[in-house]
Design an enzyme around this catalytic site. Structure first.
Site, PDB file in Angstrom:
ATOM      1  N   ALA A   1       0.866  -1.134  -0.018  1.00  0.00           N
ATOM      2  CA  ALA A   1       0.121   0.022   0.182  1.00  0.00           C
ATOM      3  C   ALA A   1       0.826   1.326   0.034  1.00  0.00           C
ATOM      4  O   ALA A   1       0.620   2.037  -0.922  1.00  0.00           O
ATOM      5  CB  ALA A   1      -0.959   0.132   1.463  1.00  0.00           C
TER       6      ALA A   1
ATOM      7  N   LYS B   1       9.253   2.212   9.174  1.00  0.00           N
ATOM      8  CA  LYS B   1       9.851   1.957  10.740  1.00  0.00           C
ATOM      9  C   LYS B   1      11.092   1.161  10.514  1.00  0.00           C
ATOM     10  O   LYS B   1      12.034   1.373  11.626  1.00  0.00           O
ATOM     11  CB  LYS B   1       8.872   1.070  11.098  1.00  0.00           C
ATOM     12  CG  LYS B   1       9.031   1.041  12.630  1.00  0.00           C
ATOM     13  CD  LYS B   1       7.770   0.539  13.457  1.00  0.00           C
ATOM     14  CE  LYS B   1       7.583   0.508  14.950  1.00  0.00           C
ATOM     15  NZ  LYS B   1       6.262   0.112  15.317  1.00  0.00           N
TER      16      LYS B   1
ATOM     17  N   SER C   1       4.950  -6.311   6.557  1.00  0.00           N
ATOM     18  CA  SER C   1       4.057  -7.540   6.368  1.00  0.00           C
ATOM     19  C   SER C   1       3.970  -8.037   4.964  1.00  0.00           C
ATOM     20  O   SER C   1       3.936  -9.198   4.788  1.00  0.00           O
ATOM     21  CB  SER C   1       2.441  -7.349   6.936  1.00  0.00           C
ATOM     22  OG  SER C   1       2.507  -6.871   8.323  1.00  0.00           O
TER      23      SER C   1
ATOM     24  N   ARG D   1       6.109  -8.454   2.529  1.00  0.00           N
ATOM     25  CA  ARG D   1       7.278  -9.566   2.408  1.00  0.00           C
ATOM     26  C   ARG D   1       6.767 -10.970   2.850  1.00  0.00           C
ATOM     27  O   ARG D   1       7.521 -11.990   2.358  1.00  0.00           O
ATOM     28  CB  ARG D   1       8.593  -9.224   2.551  1.00  0.00           C
ATOM     29  CG  ARG D   1       8.702  -9.029   4.212  1.00  0.00           C
ATOM     30  CD  ARG D   1      10.169  -8.738   4.728  1.00  0.00           C
ATOM     31  NE  ARG D   1      11.151  -9.917   4.516  1.00  0.00           N
ATOM     32  CZ  ARG D   1      12.124 -10.116   5.092  1.00  0.00           C
ATOM     33  NH1 ARG D   1      12.450  -9.091   5.889  1.00  0.00           N
ATOM     34  NH2 ARG D   1      12.807 -11.185   5.006  1.00  0.00           N
TER      35      ARG D   1
ATOM     36  N   GLY E   1       0.696 -16.737   0.425  1.00  0.00           N
ATOM     37  CA  GLY E   1      -0.381 -17.230  -0.363  1.00  0.00           C
ATOM     38  C   GLY E   1      -0.289 -16.629  -2.013  1.00  0.00           C
ATOM     39  O   GLY E   1      -0.466 -17.141  -2.841  1.00  0.00           O
TER      40      GLY E   1
ATOM     41  N   GLU F   1      -7.897 -20.573  -2.276  1.00  0.00           N
ATOM     42  CA  GLU F   1      -7.843 -20.579  -0.691  1.00  0.00           C
ATOM     43  C   GLU F   1      -9.186 -20.341  -0.276  1.00  0.00           C
ATOM     44  O   GLU F   1     -10.241 -20.515  -0.729  1.00  0.00           O
ATOM     45  CB  GLU F   1      -6.971 -19.364  -0.476  1.00  0.00           C
ATOM     46  CG  GLU F   1      -5.449 -19.507  -1.032  1.00  0.00           C
ATOM     47  CD  GLU F   1      -4.575 -18.220  -0.302  1.00  0.00           C
ATOM     48  OE1 GLU F   1      -5.152 -17.326   0.168  1.00  0.00           O
ATOM     49  OE2 GLU F   1      -3.655 -18.329  -0.952  1.00  0.00           O
TER      50      GLU F   1
ATOM     51  N   HIS G   1      -5.268 -16.294  11.826  1.00  0.00           N
ATOM     52  CA  HIS G   1      -5.139 -17.218  11.017  1.00  0.00           C
ATOM     53  C   HIS G   1      -5.375 -18.507  11.688  1.00  0.00           C
ATOM     54  O   HIS G   1      -4.626 -18.959  12.380  1.00  0.00           O
ATOM     55  CB  HIS G   1      -3.750 -16.964  10.325  1.00  0.00           C
ATOM     56  CG  HIS G   1      -3.497 -17.740   8.875  1.00  0.00           C
ATOM     57  ND1 HIS G   1      -3.395 -18.927   8.702  1.00  0.00           N
ATOM     58  CD2 HIS G   1      -3.659 -17.017   7.860  1.00  0.00           C
ATOM     59  CE1 HIS G   1      -3.382 -19.195   7.446  1.00  0.00           C
ATOM     60  NE2 HIS G   1      -3.237 -18.171   6.631  1.00  0.00           N
TER      61      HIS G   1
ATOM     62  N   ARG H   1     -11.756 -18.091   6.876  1.00  0.00           N
ATOM     63  CA  ARG H   1     -10.745 -18.254   8.106  1.00  0.00           C
ATOM     64  C   ARG H   1     -11.215 -18.251   9.462  1.00  0.00           C
ATOM     65  O   ARG H   1     -10.756 -19.107  10.290  1.00  0.00           O
ATOM     66  CB  ARG H   1      -9.663 -17.189   7.824  1.00  0.00           C
ATOM     67  CG  ARG H   1      -8.914 -17.287   6.714  1.00  0.00           C
ATOM     68  CD  ARG H   1      -7.780 -16.234   6.758  1.00  0.00           C
ATOM     69  NE  ARG H   1      -6.830 -16.385   5.632  1.00  0.00           N
ATOM     70  CZ  ARG H   1      -5.850 -15.685   5.088  1.00  0.00           C
ATOM     71  NH1 ARG H   1      -5.956 -14.759   5.857  1.00  0.00           N
ATOM     72  NH2 ARG H   1      -5.077 -15.935   4.349  1.00  0.00           N
TER      73      ARG H   1
ATOM     74  N   HIS I   1      -3.478 -12.432  13.085  1.00  0.00           N
ATOM     75  CA  HIS I   1      -3.150 -12.259  11.732  1.00  0.00           C
ATOM     76  C   HIS I   1      -3.234 -10.975  11.270  1.00  0.00           C
ATOM     77  O   HIS I   1      -2.642 -10.274  10.474  1.00  0.00           O
ATOM     78  CB  HIS I   1      -3.578 -13.364  10.942  1.00  0.00           C
ATOM     79  CG  HIS I   1      -3.133 -13.302   9.561  1.00  0.00           C
ATOM     80  ND1 HIS I   1      -1.891 -13.802   9.183  1.00  0.00           N
ATOM     81  CD2 HIS I   1      -3.775 -13.401   8.440  1.00  0.00           C
ATOM     82  CE1 HIS I   1      -1.758 -13.580   7.739  1.00  0.00           C
ATOM     83  NE2 HIS I   1      -2.885 -13.552   7.225  1.00  0.00           N
TER      84      HIS I   1
ATOM     85  N   GLU J   1      -3.680  -2.552   5.281  1.00  0.00           N
ATOM     86  CA  GLU J   1      -4.277  -3.043   6.576  1.00  0.00           C
ATOM     87  C   GLU J   1      -4.612  -2.052   7.562  1.00  0.00           C
ATOM     88  O   GLU J   1      -5.724  -2.294   8.409  1.00  0.00           O
ATOM     89  CB  GLU J   1      -3.288  -3.981   7.271  1.00  0.00           C
ATOM     90  CG  GLU J   1      -4.114  -4.874   8.220  1.00  0.00           C
ATOM     91  CD  GLU J   1      -3.155  -5.896   9.102  1.00  0.00           C
ATOM     92  OE1 GLU J   1      -3.356  -6.524   9.983  1.00  0.00           O
ATOM     93  OE2 GLU J   1      -2.083  -6.201   8.338  1.00  0.00           O
TER      94      GLU J   1
ATOM     95  N   ARG K   1     -11.728 -11.020   6.614  1.00  0.00           N
ATOM     96  CA  ARG K   1     -11.317 -10.879   5.372  1.00  0.00           C
ATOM     97  C   ARG K   1     -11.176 -12.252   4.735  1.00  0.00           C
ATOM     98  O   ARG K   1     -10.829 -13.154   5.349  1.00  0.00           O
ATOM     99  CB  ARG K   1      -9.808 -10.290   5.548  1.00  0.00           C
ATOM    100  CG  ARG K   1      -8.869 -10.318   4.270  1.00  0.00           C
ATOM    101  CD  ARG K   1      -7.501  -9.495   4.405  1.00  0.00           C
ATOM    102  NE  ARG K   1      -6.654 -10.347   5.175  1.00  0.00           N
ATOM    103  CZ  ARG K   1      -5.853 -11.392   4.694  1.00  0.00           C
ATOM    104  NH1 ARG K   1      -6.179 -11.848   3.169  1.00  0.00           N
ATOM    105  NH2 ARG K   1      -5.090 -12.019   5.287  1.00  0.00           N
TER     106      ARG K   1
ATOM    107  N   LEU L   1      -3.610  -8.101  -0.174  1.00  0.00           N
ATOM    108  CA  LEU L   1      -2.710  -7.503  -1.102  1.00  0.00           C
ATOM    109  C   LEU L   1      -3.170  -6.625  -2.140  1.00  0.00           C
ATOM    110  O   LEU L   1      -2.971  -5.467  -2.505  1.00  0.00           O
ATOM    111  CB  LEU L   1      -1.762  -8.471  -1.816  1.00  0.00           C
ATOM    112  CG  LEU L   1      -0.571  -9.186  -0.983  1.00  0.00           C
ATOM    113  CD1 LEU L   1      -0.028 -10.215  -1.702  1.00  0.00           C
ATOM    114  CD2 LEU L   1       0.260  -8.270  -0.415  1.00  0.00           C
TER     115      LEU L   1
END
Length: 562
Positions: free
Chosen positions: A27, A46, A53, A55, A59, A125, A245, A294, A355, A379, A390, A396
């Site tokens: 983002a 940071k 997150s 990297r 999935g 998924e 998750h 999930r 998660h 996020e 979600r 992504l």
């Protein structure tokens, strides 16, 4: 008490930009790249540019790319996963703009895995009725997307400050965002607390998983963006919907911090969830069994653990064989083997962990928050896409689509603000100590008690024990009481105290919303209210900080009578 500003030294240096973007996941990178036409763009992150997150996303990225798929089908699956709380207009933006956005990543050089005929390889998924998840490097999708965007950033003219923790929002006299204060840690330059004056601020700070003892989130995910937004007076929505998750690798009952993730794509390719007797316990609990949304799978695992007394469940992919593990899931295979588990020959022990935050800083369809000049994407934002839960691999895509929309909004917003006499280009001579006219930089925020850094573990213990996957009134009341009792005075300003304070602010907001929502919906599971209640709770919980007090109010969906 929740501080309205972080206690910090006065800024010792200043910088100027037209747009400052905070965060370097998908983002933040997309926002920074797309905002270049609006002038000088400064990207603040940071840690290192690739440490967020994105990297870690294994999935893939969901979009209707297959000939037998459609945006309407993607929309339907997303709405189902969101359990009645998705903003359908936002979801429609996501699914209709998503395919071209993914193709744009490919044009930038992102190398997605291909099938034998050269087409993009797609998998399934949880919650998806079609194979629509594009992946890269088998299970290294986020790393490949990050690589492609960082390559584009390199020669883009976007300036970067790494190792910088954002502190608070600067506002002008009209109440519009006018920049940020931040602290650049020893590895970065310039060093120490400073201020960036800007015409627009974009939050892309990622998640808040470090509020809990065990999470799939990296160490940097301490809820900084949500905490900043609350202190700035912005509305935050639906924080009770923290997605756990279903299948992080279980490392023992005392495991803390970031846990290795076993991607949902492993189940998408045919791995089975079994208990310690070998029974596929998700069969019969949902029509999609292991590929249910999930929240359903996480609840199924927790229920089976309670029924059997076992500390974890098992994910069995032994039938894949060594060749498929090595080709399709090399990262996961290496992580499992590193921890003494060989999924080629034995099932993988798994247990749910924090998660993803489906809630966040409330935005419209173009990333605008309730504070003029402050935008949010990824996020940290609550766009309305995710509702109460979600859908897998929509994260992504959401960052990609809605970050680009912020750049579109800025075309009109900055022009309108300048016409009104606000959001003028930063004046290097303007003082940080006064805000006497619209457009002048506001006084740098000062004051506010900090949480002692030693309370970080206690915050995580409280949240894990009382506000995790399983919730109830007694536990949530205990969490609220124990969080309120943590000391807020005496801590010296510094990174650890600022992070602990942000975690405390976010934890308190999560608990306030979770106490109020007396139903079970999506990733919010109340044991004392086990049923979904559309009559009383089909709406959003909106949290604001007034003075030093968090207030949370229920807002029914438009068109509902309650």
């Amino acid at each position: 008490m929740i501080p309205s500003v972080l206690d910090a030294p006065a800024p010792g240096w200043t910088a100027d930009a037209d747009v400052v973007v905070i965060g370097s996941g998908i983002a933040g990178l997309v926002a920074a790249l797309r905002c270049r036409p609006h002038g000088r763009v400064l990207l603040v992150t940071k840690a290192l540019l690739d440490a967020g997150s994105t990297r870690w996303a294994q999935g893939g990225i969901a979009s209707a790319l297959a000939p037998d798929d459609s945006p309407e089908e993607h929309l339907a699956d997303t709405l189902t996963a969101g359990v009645g709380l998705c903003d359908e207009a936002a979801v429609r933006v996501l699914v209709t703009e998503g395919p071209d956005a993914v193709r744009g990543l490919i044009d930038l050089g992102a190398a997605f895995d291909r099938s034998g005929d050269g087409e993009i390889a797609l998998t399934r998924e949880g919650g998806h009725h079609r194979r629509r998840i594009a992946h890269a490097g088998g299970d290294a999708t986020g790393a490949e997307i990050s690589r492609a965007l960082l390559a584009e950033l390199k020669d883009s003219g976007v300036e970067v400050i790494e190792h910088a923790l954002v502190l608070d929002l600067l506002k002008d006299a009209a109440g519009r965002a006018a920049g940020i204060t931040l602290h650049v840690m020893g590895e970065g330059q310039p060093n120490g607390v400073g201020a960036v004056r800007a015409r627009a601020v974009v939050l892309a700070t990622g998640g808040l998983g470090q509020v809990f003892s065990a999470t799939t989130n990296p160490e940097v995910s301490t809820g900084d963006g949500v905490a900043l937004a609350l202190r700035a007076g912005a509305a935050v929505a639906d924080l009770e919907f923290v997605q756990f998750h279903p299948t992080p690798l279980w490392l023992g009952e005392d495991a803390r911090g970031q846990q290795p993730l076993i991607s949902e794509a492993v189940r998408g390719e045919g791995a089975h969830l079994v208990d310690h007797s070998g029974e596929r316990f998700m069969v019969g609990r949902h029509e999609l069994a292991e590929l249910a949304p999930r929240d359903v799978v996480a609840k199924g695992i927790m229920n089976r653990m309670r029924e059997t007394g076992e500390p974890c469940m098992l994910l069995d992919g032994r039938h894949f064989g060594a060749a498929m593990w090595e080709r399709r899931f090399p990262t996961i295979l290496a992580a499992c083997r590193h921890h003494g588990i060989d999924p080629v020959t034995e099932p993988i022990p798994v247990v749910p962990a924090a998660h993803y935050s489906s809630g966040g800083v409330r935005t419209d369809l173009y990333g605008r928050t309730s504070v003029p000049g402050l935008y949010a994407c990824g996020e940290v934002a609550c766009t309305g896409v995710h509702g109460a839960n979600r859908l897998a691999s929509n994260s992504l895509l959401e960052g990609l689509v809605f970050a680009a929309r912020i750049a579109i909004a800025l075309t009109d917003d900055l022009a309108a603000a300048e016409f009104a006499g606000t959001a003028a280009p930063p004046d290097p001579a303007a003082s940080l100590d006064t805000a006497t006219s619209p457009g002048a930089a506001a006084e740098a925020p000062r004051g506010g008690g900090l949480v002692d850094p030693g309370a970080r573990n206690e915050i995580q213990r409280i949240m894990t024990s009382h506000a995790g996957v399983l919730r109830g009134a007694e536990g949530l009341d205990t969490a609220a009481r124990e969080l309120a009792a943590l000391p807020h005075r005496g801590a010296e300003p510094g990174v650890e105290a600022w992070e602990a304070t942000n975690l405390h602010t976010v934890a308190s907001a999560i608990v306030a919303a979770a106490r109020l929502r007396e139903e079970t919906r999506g990733s919010h599971w109340r044991q004392d209210f086990p049923e979904r209640s559309d009559a009383g709770w089909r709406g959003h919980l909106v949290t604001r900080l007034a003075g030093n007090v968090l207030t949370t109010a229920y807002e029914p969906l438009e068109g509902d009578d309650q």
